[in-house]
Design a protein around this motif. Sequence first.
Motif, short mmCIF file in Angstrom:
data_model
loop_
_atom_site.label_atom_id
_atom_site.label_comp_id
_atom_site.label_asym_id
_atom_site.label_seq_id
_atom_site.Cartn_x
_atom_site.Cartn_y
_atom_site.Cartn_z
N ASP A 219 6.39 -48.50 1.61
CA ASP A 219 6.46 -49.75 1.46
C ASP A 219 7.17 -50.81 2.46
O ASP A 219 7.52 -51.20 1.78
CB ASP A 219 6.87 -50.18 -0.04
N ASP A 220 6.52 -50.06 3.60
CA ASP A 220 6.66 -51.02 4.97
C ASP A 220 7.61 -51.63 5.36
O ASP A 220 8.73 -51.96 6.67
CB ASP A 220 6.42 -51.89 4.55
N ALA B 147 15.28 -44.60 0.45
CA ALA B 147 14.76 -45.31 0.31
C ALA B 147 13.69 -44.76 -0.88
O ALA B 147 13.55 -44.23 -2.18
CB ALA B 147 13.39 -45.69 0.77
N GLN B 148 13.48 -45.96 -2.20
CA GLN B 148 13.01 -45.49 -3.61
C GLN B 148 11.54 -45.85 -3.11
O GLN B 148 10.84 -46.51 -2.88
CB GLN B 148 13.80 -46.31 -4.58
N VAL B 149 11.11 -44.15 -3.80
CA VAL B 149 9.66 -43.78 -3.89
C VAL B 149 8.67 -44.87 -5.66
O VAL B 149 9.49 -43.52 -6.15
CB VAL B 149 9.32 -42.94 -3.93
N ARG B 150 8.21 -45.09 -5.71
CA ARG B 150 7.69 -45.46 -6.75
C ARG B 150 6.47 -44.95 -7.18
O ARG B 150 5.32 -44.59 -6.15
CB ARG B 150 7.86 -47.29 -6.92
N PRO B 151 5.56 -44.88 -8.64
CA PRO B 151 4.55 -44.17 -8.54
C PRO B 151 3.60 -45.73 -7.98
O PRO B 151 3.58 -46.32 -7.41
CB PRO B 151 4.05 -44.43 -10.09
N SER B 152 2.77 -44.95 -6.65
CA SER B 152 1.50 -45.48 -6.39
C SER B 152 2.70 -46.50 -4.57
O SER B 152 1.84 -47.16 -3.99
CB SER B 152 0.66 -47.08 -6.62
N SER B 153 3.46 -45.90 -4.47
CA SER B 153 4.03 -45.79 -3.44
C SER B 153 3.24 -46.09 -2.08
O SER B 153 2.92 -44.45 -2.31
CB SER B 153 5.79 -46.37 -3.63
N ARG C 213 -1.29 -42.23 6.09
CA ARG C 213 -1.02 -42.47 4.47
C ARG C 213 -0.59 -41.78 3.61
O ARG C 213 -1.38 -41.02 3.64
CB ARG C 213 -1.01 -43.50 4.94
N LEU C 214 0.48 -41.78 3.53
CA LEU C 214 0.19 -40.53 1.12
C LEU C 214 1.06 -42.27 0.78
O LEU C 214 1.48 -42.70 1.12
CB LEU C 214 1.57 -39.47 1.32
N GLN C 215 -0.17 -41.74 -0.88
CA GLN C 215 0.28 -42.78 -1.47
C GLN C 215 1.09 -42.28 -2.76
O GLN C 215 0.34 -40.36 -3.13
CB GLN C 215 -0.71 -43.21 -1.74
N LEU C 216 1.81 -41.71 -3.84
CA LEU C 216 1.73 -40.87 -5.00
C LEU C 216 1.53 -40.65 -5.53
O LEU C 216 1.68 -42.63 -6.35
CB LEU C 216 3.75 -41.49 -4.69
#
Length: 241
Positions: free
Chosen positions: A182-183, A192-198, A219-222
């Motif tokens: 997330d930049d 870093a914390q990764v959340r849904p749609s990160s 770029r990958l999205q969760l």
Amino acid sequence: TNFSGNPVRTTSLLAAIAGGAEPQHQQVLGRGEQAVVRLPTCIEFLGTSFAGEVPVAVVSFTLEFAVLGETAVAAPPPPQAALQAAAASSMPSCAFVCTYAQNCEVSSLAREAKRVVLPAAAAGGAVEVGRMHQPGFFEALIGHDQDQLRFISRSHFALQPLPDQPGNFMLTNRSCNPVLVDDQRVGTGEHAQVRPSSNIDFVMEHMVPSAAPPVVFLRLQLEVGDSSISEQLLLNWTSHG
């Protein structure tokens, strides 16, 4: 388990045997996805039509019981303990979806070609992400661009599930190459914390003394969704032997 970038479709044939009493169960599996099948089952290798939208069965075969003498032999069912553990589990299934690749038009790819399902982490364990752990996935998106591939490590980062926040992970960068979450730049050993749609960006950084910003090339999205009992069962069963 589908190891290919091409989807497969499974269709239970129990309905035909039971004279329609059993509901027909059909599912399409993308790369890295898993499912439990009940024999007999029709398995189809899918391609796409010329329009590029409708999946078309290219090859199909039937998986059924093998008969040795008078005895029908089938693969043993998963252990009851695994079934109970899967039913009790509330951990959602997760996948990475590629939303940008510098070397290809991602919007033109089939969903299965740009998506990889993450295996369920063992208790207290982490999910590893990198070219060694998702073989062929990154290469299919980047092609033969060695300049970009060298910025994706064999074991690039680990995702540790956060028990009190289902679908959320703590990312640890295991690579000498940074990523952006997330930049936010995450260097070697950083978290870093990764959340849904990160978004997780793979970048190429310029050599010092250049002050130019890093170039995002992938770029990958969760993607987070509720896992079915059968999917979670097979993920747990295969990961524990």
